[in-house]
Motif scaffolding. Structure first.
Motif, short mmCIF file in Angstrom:
data_model
loop_
_atom_site.label_atom_id
_atom_site.label_comp_id
_atom_site.label_asym_id
_atom_site.label_seq_id
_atom_site.Cartn_x
_atom_site.Cartn_y
_atom_site.Cartn_z
N TRP A 195 -35.12 11.53 26.02
CA TRP A 195 -34.10 12.48 25.57
C TRP A 195 -33.32 11.85 24.41
CZ3 TRP A 195 -31.90 17.31 27.00
CH2 TRP A 195 -30.61 17.54 26.53
N MET A 196 -32.87 10.60 24.55
CA MET A 196 -32.10 9.94 23.50
C MET A 196 -32.94 9.64 22.27
SD MET A 196 -29.54 7.40 25.62
CE MET A 196 -28.70 6.87 24.12
N ARG A 197 -34.21 9.35 22.45
CA ARG A 197 -35.08 9.06 21.31
C ARG A 197 -35.34 10.30 20.47
NH1 ARG A 197 -38.34 4.86 20.48
NH2 ARG A 197 -40.01 6.27 19.82
N SER A 198 -35.10 11.50 21.02
CA SER A 198 -35.38 12.72 20.26
C SER A 198 -34.45 12.88 19.07
CB SER A 198 -35.27 13.95 21.18
OG SER A 198 -33.92 14.19 21.57
N GLY A 200 -35.26 1.21 21.90
CA GLY A 200 -34.32 1.49 20.84
C GLY A 200 -33.17 2.42 21.17
N VAL A 201 -32.88 2.60 22.47
CA VAL A 201 -31.72 3.44 22.84
C VAL A 201 -30.85 2.67 23.83
CG1 VAL A 201 -32.72 5.69 22.32
CG2 VAL A 201 -33.19 4.64 24.53
N VAL A 222 -42.50 9.80 18.11
CA VAL A 222 -41.12 10.30 18.12
C VAL A 222 -40.99 11.53 19.00
CG1 VAL A 222 -40.62 9.37 15.84
CG2 VAL A 222 -41.53 11.70 16.04
N VAL A 223 -42.08 11.99 19.60
CA VAL A 223 -42.01 13.14 20.50
C VAL A 223 -42.13 12.66 21.94
CG1 VAL A 223 -42.96 14.69 18.77
CG2 VAL A 223 -44.50 13.61 20.42
N PRO A 224 -41.63 13.44 22.91
CA PRO A 224 -41.70 13.02 24.32
C PRO A 224 -43.14 12.85 24.80
CG PRO A 224 -40.12 14.80 24.05
CD PRO A 224 -40.85 14.68 22.75
#
Length: 405
Positions: free
Chosen positions: A272-275, A302-303, A222-224
């Motif tokens: 960016w959107m997954r953050s 998933g975005v 879940v992190v970049p």
């Protein structure tokens, strides 16, 4: 109420149990309403003797007609029916946004998510709730990880099979799928199975899908800094280590909008959107061949809400919503690109630009001399076989300039 005081709109949450399950306050509000708006299914739940007001079915599409309906019916005393909790993925939030909180009175009912969690014994605090009523089903992929539990609000009767196929295709064939229909009503039904073998026929359109990922399945951080292999690419990809540093400098905050200019494979905008689910991004790319790749990557991770714009900056930036942050990963040497991005930023917004060529480095050096900010040079080496041993294979160094407007 005086003529210059706008009439209140009362929003009443109602479940599949209908009128008997409503509290006295909600029943009284509906009994006094001159007009009741709702879906045909919801309106049918109200007994005519107890709710004598005029019944108006909500149109589809709803949003273009909603303001007109409020203006027309609010003076007569307007009540609007909503499924469950009107402020939880419901029409209540839309009405507040449209006419203001001071004009909306909300009488909530237990949401379908709350009822599903109660049936399953799942704590809502650790269960992720997604709505596919309007969202792209691929949004589910962002939430899949071993040990995670999801509640998915369905769009219609076909949603459970679609969710099961998405979960299985993502590598969670053994994930538990439970479909809870007509929760709280006389026709309540619960069926369970596995994602990889789901073969239940479509049932009731009013359903919630529970997904228990189980202990096994692919992990997606879940992190970049996702692995480069997570992306389809023709080589135009901000590499993992550089991407992690770039996103850290961009510093995404929930609700903010990023422009990813020269998006390549779309990785920076995607991560960016997954953050956070509220983060938004626009990917601007001049190569037509890469547009489908960006969309495929966004959907797989998933975005799917990533907006993709074909065109070359700065012309392609015209008319886009004001960004909170801008990343320039390509096209830095183009006339007016850097200036247009800086001008577009809101006050306090951040710009981050990466350079790998002497020419693009010169642009960043000149910008730094004029505007300040921070310059960072990042050199990364990866271990690589050298005969029977291991040596370091350097990647091209990257210069990163960041500045706050």
């Amino acid at each position: 109420m005086s003529a210059d005081t706008p009439a209140l709109v009362t929003v009443v949450g109602i479940g599949a149990g209908g009128w008997p399950d409503l509290g006295r306050t909600a029943q009284d509000a509906l009994a006094r309403a001159g007009v009741v708006l709702g879906s045909p299914r919801q309106l049918d739940l109200l007994p005519a003797p107890d709710v004598p007001g005029r019944r108006v079915p909500l149109p589809s599409p709803l949003l273009p007609a909603l303001q007109r309906l409020i203006d027309e019916h609010a003076p007569a005393g307007l009540a609007v029916l909503a499924s469950g909790d009107p402020m939880f993925h419901g029409i209540g939030a839309t009405l507040v946004r449209l006419v203001g909180a001071s004009r909306v009175r909300v009488l909530p009912h237990p949401s379908s998510a709350a009822l599903a969690a109660a049936r399953l014994g799942w704590p809502l605090a650790t269960t992720e709730v997604l709505s596919l009523v309007t969202a792209d089903p691929a949004t589910v992929r962002r939430a899949l990880n071993p040990g995670r539990r999801l509640l998915v609000l369905a769009r219609d009767a076909s949603t459970p099979a679609l969710v099961a196929s998405l979960v299985a295709a993502a590598g969670f064939e053994a994930a538990g799928i439970t479909v809870l229909s007509q929760l709280g009503g006389p026709g309540e039904r619960i069926v369970s199975g596995r994602a990889g073998s789901w073969d239940e026929p479509p049932g009731d359109p009013l359903n919630v899908i529970a997904v228990d990922c189980g202990p096994d399945g692919p992990r997606t951080s879940v992190v970049p800094g996702l692995p480069d292999a997570a992306y389809e690419t023709d080589g135009q990809l901000t590499k993992r280590e550089v991407r992690a540093v770039t996103l850290a400098v961009l510093a995404p905050v929930p609700g903010e909008l990023l422009w990813d200019v020269g998006a390549g494979s779309g990785s920076v905008g995607i991560e960016w959107m997954r953050s956070h689910p509220a983060c938004r991004a626009v990917a601007v790319e001049s190569s037509p061949d890469r547009l489908a790749t960006i969309r495929a990557n966004a959907s797989a991770l998933g975005v799917p809400g990533l907006q993709v714009i074909e065109g070359r900056a700065p012309a392609a930036l015209e008319g886009l919503p004001t960004p909170d942050a801008v990343f320039i990963g390509g096209g830095l040497t183009g006339d007016g690109v850097l200036e247009a991005c800086l001008t577009a930023l809101r006050p306090g917004g951040r710009l981050v630009a990466n350079a790998v060529t002497v020419e693009s480095e010169a642009v960043l050096a000149a910008a730094h001399a004029k505007l300040g900010g921070e310059l960072t040079r990042l050199s990364v080496s990866r271990g690589s076989p050298v005969g029977g041993f291991t040596g370091w294979r350097p990647m091209m160094p990257v210069t990163i300039w960041s500045v706050t407007r």
